[in-house]
Scaffold this motif. Structure first.
Motif, PDB file in Angstrom:
ATOM      1  N   LYS A   1    -117.428 -15.590  62.593  1.00 41.89           N
ATOM      2  CA  LYS A   1    -116.896 -14.736  63.646  1.00 41.89           C
ATOM      3  C   LYS A   1    -117.931 -13.762  64.204  1.00 41.89           C
ATOM      4  O   LYS A   1    -117.675 -13.106  65.215  1.00 41.89           O
ATOM      5  CB  LYS A   1    -115.697 -13.942  63.116  1.00 41.89           C
ATOM      6  N   GLN A   2    -119.077 -13.665  63.580  1.00 34.12           N
ATOM      7  CA  GLN A   2    -120.094 -12.711  63.998  1.00 34.12           C
ATOM      8  C   GLN A   2    -120.642 -13.072  65.382  1.00 34.12           C
ATOM      9  O   GLN A   2    -121.123 -14.189  65.594  1.00 34.12           O
ATOM     10  CB  GLN A   2    -121.239 -12.681  62.984  1.00 34.12           C
ATOM     11  N   PRO A   3    -120.570 -12.164  66.359  1.00 34.71           N
ATOM     12  CA  PRO A   3    -121.129 -12.460  67.680  1.00 34.71           C
ATOM     13  C   PRO A   3    -122.611 -12.778  67.598  1.00 34.71           C
ATOM     14  O   PRO A   3    -123.348 -12.218  66.781  1.00 34.71           O
ATOM     15  CB  PRO A   3    -120.886 -11.167  68.461  1.00 34.71           C
ATOM     16  N   GLY A   4    -123.048 -13.702  68.429  1.00 32.00           N
ATOM     17  CA  GLY A   4    -124.451 -14.084  68.458  1.00 32.00           C
ATOM     18  C   GLY A   4    -124.627 -15.424  69.140  1.00 32.00           C
ATOM     19  O   GLY A   4    -123.667 -16.035  69.627  1.00 32.00           O
ATOM     20  N   THR A   5    -125.882 -15.884  69.175  1.00 32.14           N
ATOM     21  CA  THR A   5    -126.206 -17.192  69.742  1.00 32.14           C
ATOM     22  C   THR A   5    -126.591 -18.123  68.613  1.00 32.14           C
ATOM     23  O   THR A   5    -127.438 -17.774  67.778  1.00 32.14           O
ATOM     24  CB  THR A   5    -127.360 -17.079  70.759  1.00 32.14           C
ATOM     25  N   TYR A   6    -125.999 -19.300  68.578  1.00 34.73           N
ATOM     26  CA  TYR A   6    -126.159 -20.232  67.466  1.00 34.73           C
ATOM     27  C   TYR A   6    -126.433 -21.643  67.987  1.00 34.73           C
ATOM     28  O   TYR A   6    -126.314 -21.924  69.183  1.00 34.73           O
ATOM     29  CB  TYR A   6    -124.879 -20.267  66.618  1.00 34.73           C
TER      30      TYR A   6
ATOM     31  N   PHE B   1    -126.777 -28.064  71.814  1.00 32.46           N
ATOM     32  CA  PHE B   1    -127.289 -26.990  72.642  1.00 32.46           C
ATOM     33  C   PHE B   1    -126.898 -25.658  72.009  1.00 32.46           C
ATOM     34  O   PHE B   1    -125.879 -25.565  71.331  1.00 32.46           O
ATOM     35  CB  PHE B   1    -126.700 -27.057  74.054  1.00 32.46           C
ATOM     36  N   PRO B   2    -127.683 -24.631  72.221  1.00 37.84           N
ATOM     37  CA  PRO B   2    -127.257 -23.298  71.764  1.00 37.84           C
ATOM     38  C   PRO B   2    -125.974 -22.871  72.461  1.00 37.84           C
ATOM     39  O   PRO B   2    -125.700 -23.277  73.592  1.00 37.84           O
ATOM     40  CB  PRO B   2    -128.434 -22.397  72.167  1.00 37.84           C
ATOM     41  N   PHE B   3    -125.210 -22.050  71.791  1.00 37.07           N
ATOM     42  CA  PHE B   3    -123.952 -21.538  72.338  1.00 37.07           C
ATOM     43  C   PHE B   3    -123.726 -20.141  71.784  1.00 37.07           C
ATOM     44  O   PHE B   3    -124.350 -19.734  70.798  1.00 37.07           O
ATOM     45  CB  PHE B   3    -122.779 -22.457  71.973  1.00 37.07           C
ATOM     46  N   ARG B   4    -122.825 -19.425  72.417  1.00 34.02           N
ATOM     47  CA  ARG B   4    -122.539 -18.066  71.989  1.00 34.02           C
ATOM     48  C   ARG B   4    -121.178 -17.950  71.322  1.00 34.02           C
ATOM     49  O   ARG B   4    -120.244 -18.665  71.662  1.00 34.02           O
ATOM     50  CB  ARG B   4    -122.591 -17.107  73.181  1.00 34.02           C
ATOM     51  N   ILE B   5    -121.075 -17.039  70.385  1.00 36.27           N
ATOM     52  CA  ILE B   5    -119.805 -16.533  69.881  1.00 36.27           C
ATOM     53  C   ILE B   5    -119.730 -15.091  70.345  1.00 36.27           C
ATOM     54  O   ILE B   5    -120.596 -14.278  70.024  1.00 36.27           O
ATOM     55  CB  ILE B   5    -119.727 -16.612  68.338  1.00 36.27           C
ATOM     56  N   SER B   6    -118.715 -14.790  71.144  1.00 39.82           N
ATOM     57  CA  SER B   6    -118.638 -13.459  71.739  1.00 39.82           C
ATOM     58  C   SER B   6    -117.252 -13.213  72.294  1.00 39.82           C
ATOM     59  O   SER B   6    -116.573 -14.143  72.749  1.00 39.82           O
ATOM     60  CB  SER B   6    -119.666 -13.309  72.866  1.00 39.82           C
ATOM     61  N   GLU B   7    -116.828 -11.974  72.275  1.00 42.10           N
ATOM     62  CA  GLU B   7    -115.566 -11.583  72.896  1.00 42.10           C
ATOM     63  C   GLU B   7    -115.604 -11.804  74.400  1.00 42.10           C
ATOM     64  O   GLU B   7    -114.575 -11.983  75.031  1.00 42.10           O
ATOM     65  CB  GLU B   7    -115.298 -10.098  72.601  1.00 42.10           C
ATOM     66  N   TYR B   8    -116.823 -11.822  74.963  1.00 51.12           N
ATOM     67  CA  TYR B   8    -116.982 -11.927  76.411  1.00 51.12           C
ATOM     68  C   TYR B   8    -117.542 -13.288  76.827  1.00 51.12           C
ATOM     69  O   TYR B   8    -118.123 -13.415  77.897  1.00 51.12           O
ATOM     70  CB  TYR B   8    -117.908 -10.816  76.901  1.00 51.12           C
ATOM     71  N   VAL B   9    -117.342 -14.291  76.003  1.00 50.26           N
ATOM     72  CA  VAL B   9    -117.995 -15.570  76.231  1.00 50.26           C
ATOM     73  C   VAL B   9    -117.520 -16.261  77.510  1.00 50.26           C
ATOM     74  O   VAL B   9    -118.249 -17.063  78.103  1.00 50.26           O
ATOM     75  CB  VAL B   9    -117.802 -16.485  75.003  1.00 50.26           C
ATOM     76  N   TYR B  10    -116.293 -15.953  77.969  1.00 52.36           N
ATOM     77  CA  TYR B  10    -115.781 -16.596  79.167  1.00 52.36           C
ATOM     78  C   TYR B  10    -116.002 -15.771  80.436  1.00 52.36           C
ATOM     79  O   TYR B  10    -115.535 -16.150  81.514  1.00 52.36           O
ATOM     80  CB  TYR B  10    -114.291 -16.903  79.010  1.00 52.36           C
TER      81      TYR B  10
ATOM     82  N   GLY C   1    -118.841 -21.697  74.909  1.00 54.50           N
ATOM     83  CA  GLY C   1    -118.934 -20.823  73.748  1.00 54.50           C
ATOM     84  C   GLY C   1    -117.586 -20.642  73.084  1.00 54.50           C
ATOM     85  O   GLY C   1    -116.601 -21.317  73.418  1.00 54.50           O
ATOM     86  N   TYR C   2    -117.521 -19.698  72.146  1.00 54.33           N
ATOM     87  CA  TYR C   2    -116.310 -19.497  71.352  1.00 54.33           C
ATOM     88  C   TYR C   2    -115.991 -18.013  71.240  1.00 54.33           C
ATOM     89  O   TYR C   2    -116.880 -17.185  71.050  1.00 54.33           O
ATOM     90  CB  TYR C   2    -116.490 -20.057  69.939  1.00 54.33           C
ATOM     91  N   LEU C   3    -114.707 -17.696  71.340  1.00 51.91           N
ATOM     92  CA  LEU C   3    -114.261 -16.352  71.010  1.00 51.91           C
ATOM     93  C   LEU C   3    -114.345 -16.173  69.497  1.00 51.91           C
ATOM     94  O   LEU C   3    -114.180 -17.138  68.740  1.00 51.91           O
ATOM     95  CB  LEU C   3    -112.827 -16.137  71.494  1.00 51.91           C
TER      96      LEU C   3
ATOM     97  N   ALA D   1    -105.314 -14.179  80.666  1.00 50.62           N
ATOM     98  CA  ALA D   1    -105.716 -14.649  79.339  1.00 50.62           C
ATOM     99  C   ALA D   1    -106.995 -13.960  78.869  1.00 50.62           C
ATOM    100  O   ALA D   1    -107.165 -13.701  77.679  1.00 50.62           O
ATOM    101  CB  ALA D   1    -105.904 -16.165  79.354  1.00 50.62           C
ATOM    102  N   LEU D   2    -107.897 -13.665  79.801  1.00 53.37           N
ATOM    103  CA  LEU D   2    -109.197 -13.105  79.427  1.00 53.37           C
ATOM    104  C   LEU D   2    -109.245 -11.592  79.527  1.00 53.37           C
ATOM    105  O   LEU D   2    -110.217 -10.976  79.106  1.00 53.37           O
ATOM    106  CB  LEU D   2    -110.289 -13.707  80.330  1.00 53.37           C
ATOM    107  N   GLY D   3    -108.206 -10.987  80.084  1.00 53.22           N
ATOM    108  CA  GLY D   3    -108.191  -9.546  80.250  1.00 53.22           C
ATOM    109  C   GLY D   3    -108.365  -9.177  81.705  1.00 53.22           C
ATOM    110  O   GLY D   3    -109.487  -9.033  82.195  1.00 53.22           O
ATOM    111  N   ARG D   4    -107.265  -9.044  82.403  1.00 52.85           N
ATOM    112  CA  ARG D   4    -107.324  -8.870  83.855  1.00 52.85           C
ATOM    113  C   ARG D   4    -108.066  -7.598  84.254  1.00 52.85           C
ATOM    114  O   ARG D   4    -108.610  -7.510  85.348  1.00 52.85           O
ATOM    115  CB  ARG D   4    -105.910  -8.863  84.419  1.00 52.85           C
TER     116      ARG D   4
END
Length: 224
Positions: free
Chosen positions: A103-108, A118-127, A48-50, A200-203
């Motif tokens: 940039k809008q969070p969601g599944t695309y 394949f579907p993927f997510r855009i989300s701050e928590y994608v990782y 996915g993508y941030l 990197a992701l927020g310890r």
């Protein structure tokens, strides 16, 4: 069991890199594409993508073609762009398209004619999920008197010095590639990888589990 500080290995580092960079999002793949037998050669970042990250898709080919980004839940087209050809020195021609402005969070998912991604997510928590899986991998590979290791408890009393044949406690750390060996250098690689990934992701989101694994790796390092 033999122990060495000289044998180079990248198994541990590769494990978390693969988890973060290549892991498909299982939940996203279950999303209905509203297409009976879609072809899915359009490549995306499967993790996915941030929201603020660069976003690209890739398709093999040499002729430019249009693509669109669709909301996987509603089927709505939210972005249209062009896949432009680029010559890769070792792999031939590939088409690349950018949708960084979304940039809008969601599944695309990406659609280009009859081709899909394949579907993927855009989300701050994608990782988050790949990070948890990477930590679980280390936890399963634990060596010693562990409650989480795949074969634990194991190798708690078979560290023998070559010079005096006396027992040496070298428990802790992780098996290398799911076998009975482990290396000081790979332990450091693994600890560095876990820490950098968490930072990197927020310890703060993984602090307890990260600290626990770092302590397990450091136990072997100090024993050695």
């Amino acid at each position: 069991m033999k122990y060495s500080i000289f044998k180079p290995t990248k198994y541990v580092v590769a494990a978390w890199l693969i988890s973060v960079m290549l892991l498909p999002d299982v939940r996203a793949q279950r999303t209905n594409l509203s297409h009976k037998n879609p072809e899915i050669p359009v490549m995306i970042n499967q993790a996915g993508y941030l929201p603020d990250a660069p976003k690209y898709c890739v398709l093999e080919g040499a002729e430019a073609r249009e693509f669109e980004l669709l909301n996987a839940e509603t089927g709505e087209t939210v972005y249209k762009g062009m896949l432009e050809p680029h010559k890769e020195k070792d792999f031939g021609y590939f088409l690349t398209g950018a949708f960084t402005s979304v940039k809008q969070p969601g599944t695309y998912y990406i659609r280009s004619g009859e081709l899909r991604s394949f579907p993927f997510r855009i989300s701050e928590y994608v990782y988050d999920e790949p990070m948890q899986l990477a930590l679980s991998y280390f936890s399963k590979q634990r060596c010693g008197n562990s409650t989480t290791g795949f074969l634990a408890p194991c190798h708690v009393d078979d560290g023998i010095r070559l010079d005096n044949k006396q027992h040496q406690d070298v428990s802790g750390g992780w098996h290398d590639a799911s076998d009975v060996r482990k290396w000081v250098d790979a332990t450091i690689f693994g600890m560095t990888g876990i820490l950098r990934m968490a930072e990197a992701l927020g310890r703060d989101r993984y602090g307890d589990r990260v600290t626990e694994e770092l302590k397990w790796g450091n136990r072997y390092f100090l024993n050695m």
